[in-house]
Design a protein around this motif. Structure first.
Motif, short mmCIF file in Angstrom:
data_model
loop_
_atom_site.label_atom_id
_atom_site.label_comp_id
_atom_site.label_asym_id
_atom_site.label_seq_id
_atom_site.Cartn_x
_atom_site.Cartn_y
_atom_site.Cartn_z
N GLU A 219 18.31 -9.62 -42.94
CA GLU A 219 17.44 -8.44 -43.02
C GLU A 219 16.00 -8.84 -43.28
N GLY A 220 15.79 -9.91 -44.06
CA GLY A 220 14.42 -10.38 -44.30
C GLY A 220 13.74 -10.81 -43.02
N VAL A 221 14.48 -11.53 -42.18
CA VAL A 221 13.94 -11.97 -40.89
C VAL A 221 13.63 -10.75 -40.01
N GLU A 222 14.53 -9.77 -40.00
CA GLU A 222 14.34 -8.58 -39.17
C GLU A 222 13.14 -7.75 -39.64
N MET B 104 5.82 -7.98 -37.07
CA MET B 104 5.10 -8.71 -36.03
C MET B 104 4.95 -7.86 -34.77
N LYS B 105 5.95 -7.01 -34.50
CA LYS B 105 5.91 -6.15 -33.30
C LYS B 105 5.12 -4.87 -33.54
N SER B 106 4.66 -4.66 -34.80
CA SER B 106 3.95 -3.43 -35.18
C SER B 106 4.78 -2.19 -34.89
N ASP B 107 6.09 -2.33 -35.07
CA ASP B 107 7.02 -1.21 -34.85
C ASP B 107 7.29 -0.56 -36.22
N LYS B 108 6.58 0.52 -36.51
CA LYS B 108 6.66 1.13 -37.84
C LYS B 108 8.07 1.64 -38.15
N ASP B 109 8.69 2.34 -37.20
CA ASP B 109 10.03 2.89 -37.45
C ASP B 109 11.03 1.77 -37.73
N GLU B 110 10.96 0.73 -36.93
CA GLU B 110 11.88 -0.39 -37.13
C GLU B 110 11.60 -1.10 -38.45
#
Length: 203
Positions: free
Chosen positions: A153-156, A162-168
């Protein structure tokens, strides 16, 4: 100011024989209830380590939980700047309200308090049937599984950022906090202790 047997004379009962007493959950900050204390109720609260009030309806001292066993175990007692109201930090044993809810104020609670509540839920489920909940199934497995989940989960979380995906990022962060809470409990630690470390670092 923290109130002890030695500083009880600092409380201002001259203004009123009964002063308001608010009880707050020591772990998550939720306001559990409000009652009234006279000097005798405050003395008993300090002596017994259980929140005790003066009941205006019963016209006597009343310890919360004396009939329901839903006691409020006192962590510390404080007075405000005018020394005419009391704040009790406590560990609730069961629901505080007679309606069966955590607080007499219903769902009114700081949003961040849910993280503290989450720890309580995890503790309640760790001995449950592993088929009854995901939490119980984690406790049934070797601790290495919980360690693995925290790492994953830390890696995710980092990848989502890094992807600037706020929801994720929010969802993966929620997963990380949950699995970290499980790992801490399995290791005999708590989020409360982590907060204490952060507090000490802040000093």
């Amino acid at each position: 100011m923290q109130i002890t047997q030695q500083t009880i004379n600092e409380v201002n009962f001259q203004k009123s024989e009964l002063i308001p007493a608010i009880v707050q959950d020591n772990l998550n900050g939720v306001i559990l209830m409000q009652g009234f204390m006279d000097r005798a109720a405050l003395e008993m609260t300090l002596q017994k380590g259980l929140a005790t009030f003066f009941s205006r309806s019963k016209n006597r001292l009343w310890t919360k939980g004396e009939t329901s066993d839903n006691f409020l175990e006192v962590v510390s007692v404080h007075t405000d700047c005018d020394k005419d109201s009391i704040l009790v930090l406590a560990k609730p044993k069961g629901p505080t309200c007679h309606l069966g809810t955590q607080s007499c104020f219903g769902e009114a609670a700081p949003l961040l308090s849910f993280i503290g509540q989450l720890q309580t839920v995890i503790n309640e489920r760790k001995e449950s049937d592993p088929t009854s909940s995901y939490t119980a199934s984690l406790f049934a497995k070797d601790i290495s599984r919980s360690c693995q989940k925290v790492g994953e989960e830390g890696v995710e979380v980092a990848l989502a950022a890094m992807k600037s995906d706020k929801d994720e990022l929010l969802n993966e962060s929620a997963d990380l906090i949950y699995h970290l809470s499980v790992l801490l409990i399995r290791s005999g630690c708590s989020l409360e202790e982590v907060a204490q470390v952060l507090k000490e670092r802040h000093k």
